[in-house]
Design an enzyme around this catalytic site. Structure first.
Site, PDB file in Angstrom:
ATOM      1  N   TYR A 146     -10.469  -3.539   6.463  1.00 26.54           N
ATOM      2  CA  TYR A 146      -9.830  -2.146   6.844  1.00 26.54           C
ATOM      3  C   TYR A 146      -9.882  -1.907   8.229  1.00 26.54           C
ATOM      4  CZ  TYR A 146     -11.354  -0.278   1.942  1.00 26.54           C
ATOM      5  OH  TYR A 146     -11.434  -0.133   0.725  1.00 26.54           O
ATOM      6  N   TYR A 181       1.055  -1.302   0.217  1.00 29.04           N
ATOM      7  CA  TYR A 181      -0.175   0.054   0.014  1.00 29.04           C
ATOM      8  C   TYR A 181       0.981   1.165  -0.024  1.00 29.04           C
ATOM      9  CZ  TYR A 181      -3.929   3.089   1.233  1.00 29.04           C
ATOM     10  OH  TYR A 181      -4.926   4.061   1.335  1.00 29.04           O
TER      11      TYR A 181
HETATM   12  C1  LIG Z   1     -10.134   2.738  -0.028  1.00 23.22           C
HETATM   13  S1  LIG Z   1     -11.499   3.052  -1.208  1.00 23.22           S
HETATM   14  C2  LIG Z   1     -11.682   1.815  -2.195  1.00 23.22           C
HETATM   15  C3  LIG Z   1     -11.957   2.128  -3.549  1.00 23.22           C
HETATM   16  C4  LIG Z   1     -13.127   2.598  -4.007  1.00 23.22           C
HETATM   17  N1  LIG Z   1     -13.969   1.432  -3.876  1.00 23.22           N
HETATM   18  C5  LIG Z   1     -12.928   3.510  -4.952  1.00 23.22           C
HETATM   19  O1  LIG Z   1     -13.770   3.273  -5.834  1.00 23.22           O
HETATM   20  O2  LIG Z   1     -12.183   4.421  -5.169  1.00 23.22           O
HETATM   21  C6  LIG Z   1     -12.831   2.991   0.027  1.00 23.22           C
HETATM   22  C7  LIG Z   1     -14.237   3.196  -0.397  1.00 23.22           C
HETATM   23  O3  LIG Z   1     -14.798   1.960  -1.294  1.00 23.22           O
HETATM   24  C8  LIG Z   1     -15.837   1.800  -1.019  1.00 23.22           C
HETATM   25  N2  LIG Z   1     -16.013   0.430  -0.457  1.00 23.22           N
HETATM   26  C9  LIG Z   1     -14.868  -0.320  -0.002  1.00 23.22           C
HETATM   27  N3  LIG Z   1     -15.285  -1.543   0.421  1.00 23.22           N
HETATM   28  C10 LIG Z   1     -16.658  -1.435   0.489  1.00 23.22           C
HETATM   29  C11 LIG Z   1     -17.675  -2.298   1.086  1.00 23.22           C
HETATM   30  N4  LIG Z   1     -17.226  -3.722   1.604  1.00 23.22           N
HETATM   31  N5  LIG Z   1     -18.924  -2.089   1.048  1.00 23.22           N
HETATM   32  C12 LIG Z   1     -19.189  -0.881   0.612  1.00 23.22           C
HETATM   33  N6  LIG Z   1     -18.416   0.132   0.025  1.00 23.22           N
HETATM   34  C13 LIG Z   1     -17.104  -0.165  -0.008  1.00 23.22           C
HETATM   35  C14 LIG Z   1     -16.428   2.796   0.044  1.00 23.22           C
HETATM   36  O4  LIG Z   1     -17.012   3.898  -0.857  1.00 23.22           O
HETATM   37  C15 LIG Z   1     -15.204   3.169   0.641  1.00 23.22           C
HETATM   38  O5  LIG Z   1     -15.306   4.717   1.253  1.00 23.22           O
END
Ligand SMILES: C[S@@+](CC[C@H](N)C(=O)[O-])C[C@H]1O[C@@H](n2cnc3c(N)ncnc32)[C@H](O)[C@@H]1O
Length: 323
Positions: free
Chosen positions: A292, A187
């Site tokens: 996370y 990361y």
């Molecule tokens: C570190 S980012 C991961 C990448 C993200 N999906 C993106 O499109 O940029 C974290 C965000 O991804 C989404 N996310 C990640 N894991 C999720 C889960 N298990 N359920 C719902 N949303 C998730 C949420 O919006 C979160 O705030």
């Protein structure tokens, strides 16, 4: 052509005609030395969304103000003249590992990886549930670049695809199968001081949302340490605006990856790596996920669920919320 790729090429044409080519995600990925052998691709078969414009790919950690690596004068490594010694007590890189009680006459193997055979380079099963850091050999060591105790140092060994999920924005998968214990990638992000990360949390509309991109480098934090840098509150890594492909990995309450603190030179424990390894066999194309909030105290009972983000991981043991 995939939708995101088509969008890119439209933007890219504009960029070639005078706008900022440096901001192009595809050009950033093409600059990775492993681009031809282990490409990072971006695929969106669902809509026209492209990756956020305010995000850029980086190939290594970027040090923010007030963050420094140890000076070369303080670097030191092992003096093993045979790579296969880099698993026993005599290898100085193993110096901080607690020595288990000997079961027989053989010297206990201390390092984190299988050293030979079909499993060479994979984490030993005893490490998979452990929170122990990984102590690797490194550039200041006498052992060679092929030392089996340099897995993270040698870098990513699998191609990566960033893809558009149906309900969680972007996600990450690998077009090849990954074995239990295999290193995937680190990361990456900006390493910043805790004062800076607190300011960034405050500037965010929901502090916990910002937390999803911030990782504390606190594995060696110790108020009693003789090393001033470990006595203070640790630096943090912010991957929101600059990172590698792992920044797009989604959360699962039943993840297939886990983050390990990896240290090379012991003088640089305050800026240890965050290395993602597979904790089970992963099929080709299966989405990569990690937890996370693994290791974070459960403070849910005090939380106002109005602001909490619903977890859509779909696992049978889903906790319901992302934080
Ligand atoms: C570190 S980012 C991961 C990448 C993200 N999906 C993106 O499109 O940029 C974290 C965000 O991804 C989404 N996310 C990640 N894991 C999720 C889960 N298990 N359920 C719902 N949303 C998730 C949420 O919006 C979160 O705030």
């Amino acid at each position: 052509m995939e939708a995101a790729t088509r969008t890119h090429f439209l933007h890219h044409t504009e960029q070639v005609h005078g706008i900022d080519k440096d901001a192009c995600h595809f050009c950033q990925l093409r600059a990775f030395p492993s681009h031809r052998t282990l490409p990072i691709t971006i695929v969106n078969t669902l809509n026209n969304e492209a990756l956020p414009q305010n995000f850029r790919f980086i190939q290594r950690m970027k040090f923010g103000p007030g963050v420094e690596a140890a000076s070369p004068a303080f670097l030191s490594g092992c003096d093993c003249n045979v790579d296969s010694n880099c698993q026993y007590e005599r290898c100085q890189c193993m110096g901080e590992i607690e020595i288990p009680e000997a079961k027989d006459d053989r010297q206990p193997e201390l390092n984190a990886y299988h050293m030979e055979g079909d499993k060479a380079g994979l984490l030993r099963s005893s490490m998979l549930d452990s929170t122990r850091p990984l102590y690797e050999c490194h550039a200041s060591c006498r052992c060679t670049n092929s030392c089996p105790n340099r897995v993270v140092e040698r870098g990513r060994t699998v191609p990566i695809q960033i893809f558009r999920t149906k309900d969680r924005g972007w996600g990450v998968r690998c077009p090849e199968a990954i074995r239990k214990g295999q290193f995937v990638d680190c990361y990456l992000g900006e390493i910043i001081t805790w004062r800076e990360s607190d300011q960034r949390r405050q500037a965010s509309s929901i502090a916990e949302r910002k937390d999803l991109y911030l990782f504390a480098l606190d594995k060696f934090e110790d108020p009693t340490s003789h090393d001033l840098r470990l006595r203070e509150r640790s630096f943090e890594v912010d991957g929101e605006f600059m990172s590698g492909p792992t920044r797009f990995i989604n959360h699962s309450c039943d993840p297939n990856l886990r983050i390990f603190a990896r240290v090379g030179d012991h003088a640089n424990k305050h800026i240890h790596d965050l290395a993602l390894f597979a904790v089970r066999d992963i099929a080709r194309g299966e989405e990569l996920t990690f937890d996370y909030v693994a290791g974070v105290d459960d403070h849910e009972s005090n939380h106002d669920t109005i602001n909490m983000e619903l977890c859509l991981c779909g696992s049978s043991n889903c906790r319901g919320y992302l934080w």
